[in-house]
Design a protein around this motif. Structure first.
Motif, PDB file in Angstrom:
ATOM      1  N   GLY A  67       0.830  -1.198   0.000  1.00 18.10           N
ATOM      2  CA  GLY A  67       0.000   0.000   0.000  1.00 18.10           C
ATOM      3  C   GLY A  67       0.865   1.248   0.000  1.00 18.10           C
ATOM      4  N   GLY A  68       0.398   2.308  -0.662  1.00 18.13           N
ATOM      5  CA  GLY A  68       1.111   3.580  -0.636  1.00 18.13           C
ATOM      6  C   GLY A  68       1.862   3.914  -1.907  1.00 18.13           C
ATOM      7  N   MET A  69       1.914   2.996  -2.889  1.00 14.32           N
ATOM      8  CA  MET A  69       2.575   3.321  -4.149  1.00 14.32           C
ATOM      9  C   MET A  69       1.646   4.181  -4.986  1.00 14.32           C
ATOM     10  N   SER A  70       2.167   5.281  -5.550  1.00 14.32           N
ATOM     11  CA  SER A  70       1.315   6.186  -6.319  1.00 14.32           C
ATOM     12  C   SER A  70       1.825   6.459  -7.727  1.00 14.32           C
ATOM     13  N   CYS A  71       3.101   6.203  -7.982  1.00 12.88           N
ATOM     14  CA  CYS A  71       3.634   6.458  -9.320  1.00 12.88           C
ATOM     15  C   CYS A  71       4.831   5.536  -9.554  1.00 12.88           C
ATOM     16  N   SER A  72       5.340   5.541 -10.770  1.00 12.61           N
ATOM     17  CA  SER A  72       6.451   4.636 -11.082  1.00 12.61           C
ATOM     18  C   SER A  72       7.714   5.021 -10.336  1.00 12.61           C
ATOM     19  N   VAL A  88      14.293  -8.556  -7.760  1.00 15.29           N
ATOM     20  CA  VAL A  88      13.047  -7.946  -7.286  1.00 15.29           C
ATOM     21  C   VAL A  88      12.212  -7.515  -8.479  1.00 15.29           C
ATOM     22  N   ASP A  89      10.927  -7.830  -8.421  1.00 12.27           N
ATOM     23  CA  ASP A  89       9.964  -7.392  -9.434  1.00 12.27           C
ATOM     24  C   ASP A  89       8.900  -6.571  -8.730  1.00 12.27           C
ATOM     25  N   VAL A  90       8.634  -5.370  -9.267  1.00 10.29           N
ATOM     26  CA  VAL A  90       7.640  -4.470  -8.674  1.00 10.29           C
ATOM     27  C   VAL A  90       6.593  -4.133  -9.721  1.00 10.29           C
ATOM     28  N   SER A  91       5.335  -4.442  -9.426  1.00 10.48           N
ATOM     29  CA  SER A  91       4.235  -4.109 -10.326  1.00 10.48           C
ATOM     30  C   SER A  91       3.427  -2.979  -9.712  1.00 10.48           C
ATOM     31  N   LEU A  92       3.518  -1.790 -10.312  1.00 14.55           N
ATOM     32  CA  LEU A  92       2.762  -0.641  -9.814  1.00 14.55           C
ATOM     33  C   LEU A  92       1.274  -0.831 -10.054  1.00 14.55           C
ATOM     34  N   ALA A  93       0.921  -1.376 -11.233  1.00 13.41           N
ATOM     35  CA  ALA A  93      -0.492  -1.514 -11.587  1.00 13.41           C
ATOM     36  C   ALA A  93      -1.252  -2.346 -10.559  1.00 13.41           C
ATOM     37  N   HIS A  94      -0.610  -3.413 -10.053  1.00 13.56           N
ATOM     38  CA  HIS A  94      -1.283  -4.297  -9.105  1.00 13.56           C
ATOM     39  C   HIS A  94      -0.715  -4.184  -7.699  1.00 13.56           C
ATOM     40  N   GLU A  95       0.219  -3.240  -7.502  1.00 10.99           N
ATOM     41  CA  GLU A  95       0.819  -2.988  -6.191  1.00 10.99           C
ATOM     42  C   GLU A  95       1.381  -4.273  -5.579  1.00 10.99           C
ATOM     43  N   GLU A  96       2.123  -5.011  -6.390  1.00 16.24           N
ATOM     44  CA  GLU A  96       2.726  -6.264  -5.958  1.00 16.24           C
ATOM     45  C   GLU A  96       4.247  -6.151  -5.992  1.00 16.24           C
ATOM     46  N   VAL A  97       4.908  -6.749  -4.992  1.00 18.99           N
ATOM     47  CA  VAL A  97       6.364  -6.824  -4.955  1.00 18.99           C
ATOM     48  C   VAL A  97       6.756  -8.283  -4.748  1.00 18.99           C
ATOM     49  N   LEU A  98       7.626  -8.792  -5.611  1.00 24.08           N
ATOM     50  CA  LEU A  98       8.129 -10.155  -5.505  1.00 24.08           C
ATOM     51  C   LEU A  98       9.642 -10.087  -5.330  1.00 24.08           C
ATOM     52  N   THR A 120      12.378  -3.161   5.055  1.00 26.03           N
ATOM     53  CA  THR A 120      12.815  -2.274   3.970  1.00 26.03           C
ATOM     54  C   THR A 120      11.619  -1.542   3.369  1.00 26.03           C
ATOM     55  N   LEU A 121      10.539  -2.268   3.136  1.00 27.95           N
ATOM     56  CA  LEU A 121       9.328  -1.642   2.599  1.00 27.95           C
ATOM     57  C   LEU A 121       8.743  -0.638   3.583  1.00 27.95           C
ATOM     58  N   ARG A 122       8.672  -1.053   4.838  1.00 28.57           N
ATOM     59  CA  ARG A 122       8.064  -0.167   5.849  1.00 28.57           C
ATOM     60  C   ARG A 122       8.923   1.073   6.079  1.00 28.57           C
ATOM     61  N   ASP A 123      10.252   0.908   6.052  1.00 30.32           N
ATOM     62  CA  ASP A 123      11.144   2.054   6.239  1.00 30.32           C
ATOM     63  C   ASP A 123      10.958   3.091   5.141  1.00 30.32           C
ATOM     64  N   LEU A 124      10.620   2.633   3.944  1.00 28.14           N
ATOM     65  CA  LEU A 124      10.414   3.552   2.825  1.00 28.14           C
ATOM     66  C   LEU A 124       9.070   4.278   2.930  1.00 28.14           C
ATOM     67  N   GLY A 125       8.256   3.880   3.915  1.00 29.88           N
ATOM     68  CA  GLY A 125       6.971   4.546   4.113  1.00 29.88           C
ATOM     69  C   GLY A 125       5.798   3.827   3.488  1.00 29.88           C
ATOM     70  N   TYR A 126       6.013   2.588   3.027  1.00 29.92           N
ATOM     71  CA  TYR A 126       4.928   1.824   2.416  1.00 29.92           C
ATOM     72  C   TYR A 126       4.386   0.802   3.405  1.00 29.92           C
ATOM     73  N   THR A 127       3.191   0.325   3.174  1.00 28.76           N
ATOM     74  CA  THR A 127       2.574  -0.659   4.060  1.00 28.76           C
ATOM     75  C   THR A 127       2.489  -2.006   3.365  1.00 28.76           C
ATOM     76  N   ILE A 128       2.491  -3.057   4.160  1.00 30.41           N
ATOM     77  CA  ILE A 128       2.313  -4.411   3.634  1.00 30.41           C
ATOM     78  C   ILE A 128       0.912  -4.859   4.010  1.00 30.41           C
TER      79      ILE A 128
END
Length: 758
Positions: free
Chosen positions: A11-16, A35-45, A61-69
């Motif tokens: 959660g929290g991704m808004s642009c590329s 690492v694969d990041v899909s903005l369209a579906h807000e998925e990180v692998l 790492t994700l939470r430190d960047l300000g994003y939620t899981i």
């Protein structure tokens, strides 16, 4: 070395830029291999070596960047997405209200400017309070993202925004304490306005990108929650599906969904397997045949032996395919973001150099350092360099194109679709429900003897009047369409998987498969040529026999949509090669392809294979648009560069797609292509206008002669120019700026929320 994969919905991704920040952070983490990041579906692998880094660090790492899981539970995730949207709206309301108050105060001050030599504390202190409230209230999350990005050496839009916001705050504080000549209110206003704008931009992005997606849950809802397990004593007990094990026996009654993958032990029936194959004609099942969980048992009672449960079951495999395809779908870096990768650090450097120049250069000329001019230069560079118009260029083109698409019954769900449609060179079309209508229908009635086609249809309809078979329904529907009157049979017998026997007008009638009729001693020699011709067309053939004589044949198939041939021709004319992909047999697929003008056919392809075929086309360097309507198409729709779902299809297909065609019309896919191409062209025009304002503005700002408020006005003008370019032509042409797409989108979402599949 132990390689481990972790997949998260973020959660929290808004642009590329957000996707790029996540990718860079993981690339700089020891132990992360890919690492694969899909903005369209807000998925990180993430693939990592668990001997060097553990999952806690991966999540941190994700939470430190300000994003939620988000919670892995699909229903909880849906609620979290709703909560994120509500939170973003609250932040927008607070920051927007503060901006309006400040704008009103500044207009009042401008009206009294000649009477005020300096800003008054009556203005300065409330403005400072508003500024701190916005920056550390609704805008606090931006600072957290900027801080953690900087800590990892990542320069992004959050860093640039906070540089401008803190520069304005610092300038205002200095005006209060050290330099009374500084326009304090105006400095503070810059901090509030840029923060509020960013919150607005992210909220708009969230609305555009975030959809109420419960697709995988809806997929699994196809499977019944309970099953009738037959014990060793022959008793029947109803148990939760999760309790079934491989080898258990399960009884399925007519009309029920099959809860598990299994093998038929007893009974015969017709089973609708379109959930897996896309084939509209139900398949005959008997002892030893395999059935798929999620299929529908139509006519007879079956006793099954469970062959797969849990993650090995078909529906769970499809769900996993969709999840993996979402995470590994290549991310699209928007044109603006590719430029911003260099633009952001450039603006920061220019702002710093401008400030230092006006401190040092006057000394070299024999004068005094001009702190105010340096501050004006640095702040104006940051304000004019902050890409407001740049950030709006793509969303405005998307809104314009989305409204235009909605007027044609097209829902553009992804901004990436606008950009990618321009480069698509392969259009992959599912057969059943996409090129064809998706339901069995009578395509041909052939009179073999001297009797008319009407007489053949009347006899067949009378014999099938009591049948519950889908092919019988097709015959009865055609009789009603043609106005053919028929009577109920005096006697009726259904031979499962073969046909029917009946007495009609005191005469013996049989309708069924040619092979079965031959077994019954019927001579089909006179009809052999017609049988072969109809089968070459991909039709299911039923012979109509009266008193031992073949009087006619009925060919049943899936009718081709009225606009299918024209759509294929439009794609070819646009330089796009059409390809058919289907789970149906090769003979039927080739017949349909020939009729609509498609040269390349992939037949007998299962859901996971469809996705693999799309992947192979992409690996060969092609941009692929995929059009489908069923669950079996969902992984391929997600994998493709642009997934297009038929709105009359299943909810899982709709949720897996970037574009939804409302209704059944196939021609909408080429309408969407044309709108997408036009919108991308408009985006490039917007970007040119935005960069012109930003580039010229930054250059002028370095002189230190641009007052902060004029920098803000220039920024507003740049947005206005982009807005005018996006909509002026549309308004002048009389099209208007439609928002109907929102309503239609809600219609689609309400289907998903309120009408789960059975």
């Amino acid at each position: 070395m132990a390689n481990t994969q972790a997949q998260y919905n973020v959660g929290g991704m808004s642009c590329s830029f957000c996707a790029e920040s996540i990718r860079k952070a993981y690339e700089r983490t020891d132990g992360v291999e890919d690492v694969d990041v899909s903005l369209a579906h807000e998925e990180v692998l993430v693939s990592y070596d668990d001997e060097l880094v553990d999952e806690v660090q991966i999540k941190d790492t994700l939470r430190d960047l300000g994003y939620t899981i988000r919670d892995p539970d699909k229903r909880t995730r849906f609620e979290e997405q709703r909560a994120e949207l509500d939170d973003a709206k609250r932040k927008l309301v607070l920051s927007g209200a503060a901006s309006l108050v400040l704008a009103g105060l500044m207009l009042y001050m401008i009206g009294r400017y000649r009477m005020l030599e300096h800003d008054s504390l009556w203005y300065d202190l409330p403005t400072l309070a508003l500024t701190l409230g916005v920056m550390f209230g609704p805008g606090r999350y931006i600072k957290e993202k900027a801080y953690h990005s900087l800590r990892r050496g990542i320069l992004n839009q959050h860093v640039l925004l906070e540089a401008g916001a803190f520069a304005g705050l610092l300038g205002g504080v200095l005006g209060l304490t050290v330099f009374p000549q500084f326009p304090t209110v105006h400095f503070f206003a810059v901090s509030v306005f840029v923060t509020a704008y960013h919150i607005l931009s992210e909220y708009t992005s969230l609305v555009v990108r975030t959809r109420a997606s419960r697709s995988v849950q809806e997929l699994l809802d196809l499977r019944p929650e309970t099953a009738r397990r037959v014990t060793e004593d022959g008793d029947v007990e109803e148990v939760p599906v999760e309790e079934l094990d491989v080898g258990d026996r399960v009884r399925i009654k007519p009309g029920e969904s099959i809860p598990v993958d299994g093998s038929v032990l007893e009974g015969t029936s017709t089973v609708d397997e379109s959930v897996a194959t896309g084939e509209s004609i139900p398949q005959e099942k008997g002892s030893g045949d395999e059935v798929i969980g999620g299929s529908v048992n139509e006519t007879g009672t079956l006793l099954l032996e469970v062959t797969a449960t849990g993650e090995d079951a078909f529906l769970n495999q499809v769900a996993r395919e969709i999840e993996e395809a979402r995470a590994m779908k290549p991310g699209i870096v928007q044109l603006a973001d590719r430029v911003l990768e260099y633009f952001v650090p450039g603006v920061l450097v220019i702002a710093l150099l401008s400030f230092l120049f006006w401190l040092v250069a006057p000394i070299a000329w024999g004068g005094e350092p001009t702190v105010q001019r340096g501050a004006f230069a640095a702040l104006a560079v940051l304000v004019l360099g902050y890409p407001c118009a740049l950030g709006m260029a793509t969303p405005l083109a998307l809104i314009r194109g989305g409204g235009k698409a909605a007027n044609r019954g097209i829902l553009m769900r992804s901004g990436d679709a606008f950009q990618l449609f321009t480069d698509v060179d392969r259009l992959v079309l599912d057969k059943t429900g996409t090129i064809t209508v998706g339901e069995p229908a009578v395509s041909a009635v052939v009179a073999v003897t001297d009797r008319s086609e009407q007489a053949v249809l009347r006899t067949a309809a009378s014999a099938e009047a009591f049948s519950e078979h889908p092919l019988a329904d097709a015959i009865l529907d055609r009789a009603e369409e043609r106005g053919v009157e028929y009577d109920d049979p005096e006697t009726f017998e259904s031979v499962t998987g073969k046909g029917v026997r009946a007495t009609v007008d005191e005469r013996d009638v049989a309708v069924g498969k040619p092979g079965w009729l031959s077994e019954e001693g019927i001579d089909l020699t006179s009809a052999a040529g017609e049988v072969d011709r109809l089968q070459r067309r991909g039709l299911t053939v039923s012979g109509v026999v009266r008193d031992g004589e073949v009087i006619g044949l009925i060919g049943i198939g899936d009718e081709i949509k009225a606009d299918a041939t024209a759509t294929v021709r439009r794609a070819t004319d646009a330089g796009i090669e059409p390809v058919m992909i289907t789970g149906d047999n090769e003979r039927t697929a080739k017949a349909v392809a020939d009729e609509v003008g498609i040269d390349r056919v992939m037949a007998g392809v299962l859901p996971d294979e469809k996705r693999a075929e799309i992947g192979r086309l992409q690996e060969a360097g092609h941009r692929v648009a995929m059009v489908g309507d069923g669950i079996n198409d969902a992984p391929a729709l997600t994998q493709s560069d642009v997934g297009v779902a038929i709105g009359a299809g299943t909810d899982i297909a709709i949720e897996s797609a970037d574009v939804v065609l409302m209704g059944e019309r196939l021609g909408g896919v080429m309408d969407a292509h044309e709108i997408g191409t036009e919108s991308y062209r408009k985006t490039r025009q917007n970007l040119l206008a935005a960069f012109s304002f930003n580039g010229i503005g930054v250059a002028v700002a370095t002189t230190g002669l641009v007052h902060p408020i004029w920098a803000m006005i220039a920024m507003v003008l740049s947005v206005s120019a982009v807005l005018a370019n996006s909509f002026a032509g549309q308004l002048l042409s009389g099209e208007g700026v439609s928002t109907d797409f929102t309503v239609q989108e809600q219609d689609v979402e309400s289907r998903i929320e309120e009408a789960p599949l059975d």
